[in-house]
Design an enzyme around this catalytic site. Sequence first.
Site, short mmCIF file in Angstrom:
data_model
loop_
_atom_site.label_atom_id
_atom_site.label_comp_id
_atom_site.label_asym_id
_atom_site.label_seq_id
_atom_site.Cartn_x
_atom_site.Cartn_y
_atom_site.Cartn_z
CG HIS A 122 64.46 -94.35 52.72
ND1 HIS A 122 63.75 -94.15 53.88
CD2 HIS A 122 63.73 -95.22 51.98
CE1 HIS A 122 62.65 -94.89 53.86
NE2 HIS A 122 62.61 -95.55 52.72
CD GLU A 165 69.22 -94.97 50.88
OE1 GLU A 165 69.19 -96.11 50.39
OE2 GLU A 165 68.38 -94.11 50.63
CE LYS A 228 64.68 -101.40 54.87
NZ LYS A 228 63.25 -101.30 54.61
C1 LIG Z 1 67.41 -96.80 53.07
C2 LIG Z 1 66.29 -96.98 54.02
N1 LIG Z 1 66.37 -96.43 55.24
C3 LIG Z 1 65.38 -96.56 56.13
C4 LIG Z 1 64.24 -97.25 55.84
C5 LIG Z 1 63.15 -97.34 56.85
O1 LIG Z 1 63.21 -98.55 57.54
P1 LIG Z 1 61.89 -99.20 58.16
O2 LIG Z 1 61.16 -99.84 57.03
O3 LIG Z 1 62.39 -100.14 59.19
O4 LIG Z 1 61.09 -98.08 58.75
C6 LIG Z 1 64.11 -97.87 54.59
C7 LIG Z 1 62.89 -98.64 54.28
O5 LIG Z 1 62.54 -98.94 53.20
C8 LIG Z 1 65.15 -97.72 53.65
O6 LIG Z 1 65.08 -98.27 52.44
#
Ligand SMILES: Cc1ncc(COP(=O)(O)O)c(C=O)c1O
Length: 385
Positions: A122, A165, A228
């Site tokens: 990400h 991830e 989420k």
């Molecule tokens: C894999 C991943 N990490 C981190 C984030 C960031 O999280 P946040 O939306 O709480 O900033 C996202 C958001 O889409 C994500 O998909």
Amino acid sequence: MREPLESRVRERLRALEQNQLLRTLTAPAGIDLSSNDYLGLARDPRLCERMIEAVGRDGCGSTGSRLLRGHRDGFDAVERRFAEFKGTERALYFSSGYLANLAVLTTFPEAGDVIFSDELNHASLIDGARLSAARRVVFPHNDVQALRRLLEVTPVEGQRFVVTESLFSMDGDTAPLSEYASLCRSAGALLVVDEAHAVGVHGSRGTGLIETSAGSADVLVSINTAGKALGVAGAFVAGAAWAIEYLIQRARPFIFSTAPPPAVAAALEASLDIVISEPERRRLVMTRARMMRERLATAGIPVPAGFSQIIPVILGDNERALAVARDLQRQGFDVRAIRPPSVPTGTARIRIAVNATISEPTIDRFTMALAAAMNVSGPCCVVSS
Ligand SMILES: Cc1ncc(COP(=O)(O)O)c(C=O)c1O
């Protein structure tokens, strides 16, 4: 003479438009097949009540950073609760997952260290690694052998960090966490896992994929977003007490930012209660995801191999992805076209996110609408990744 900024920006905007990359801000409309509210908790009355009650008691804003007047007992309580849930010594709450990832990757890795990062990580992990003083080495997606080779041949003075991830946000596939864990053990590397799309949904206790595939002992820290599946906002970084203490002392996104509204901590307590006491919600997500994958394949729509609630339908060019999304939106389905830079060029897609509130008849209607929009018919195989 230097080009005026406005002309340059207008030129950039025109280029985005020409390449079908201009985004619009569009509020939710229609059946939700695109949000990350996998368990359907964002509008759950129990979360809403706890949040409203907390606003009445604590007010709206936290008024300062956590290290100053912004701290509240509610943050301590929910962090303790999350750590217990995740099976780690401690957890620290950040106002977003983006900031949590910047914090982790700019605090632990230092100059002389190397971050080995999956190519499909990400943007927040990419940006964290770019901001870090450590060197960044990108490895091919989910490729254990390539990572092993890179760990062997890359000269490193200090620490090695492997960053991935657990469930990939745009592809819906999962990282080989057990293999990474044993690789890290033998190479003396440290594993950092972003569980943004897994926490709340995966694992027998709903704590994510580390629970089933690696074990927290093999992970330096995990990042667990709370906006989420948990239905609220922010993110917990979970790990050993010494690691969390160091983030409190040194992580700039934690130190130099106003603490989140105290009421989110109360809503998150309610959310964790539900994740723990209602495992049937995550089972339903998995059942519906399987059903969606089967129906799509039967209708002739290529679906990548996998089991998760995130199902990408790759359409290739941006214009096609936009046209298919618009067609489905007109029929009452809230799906969005995902385009670069969120995904690699040439892989624009519809990202179907299955949540616990989607019914079987909706899946059938959606599949027919998508097949018609894509102009496909007849059974299709599952595309292996
Ligand atoms: C894999 C991943 N990490 C981190 C984030 C960031 O999280 P946040 O939306 O709480 O900033 C996202 C958001 O889409 C994500 O998909």
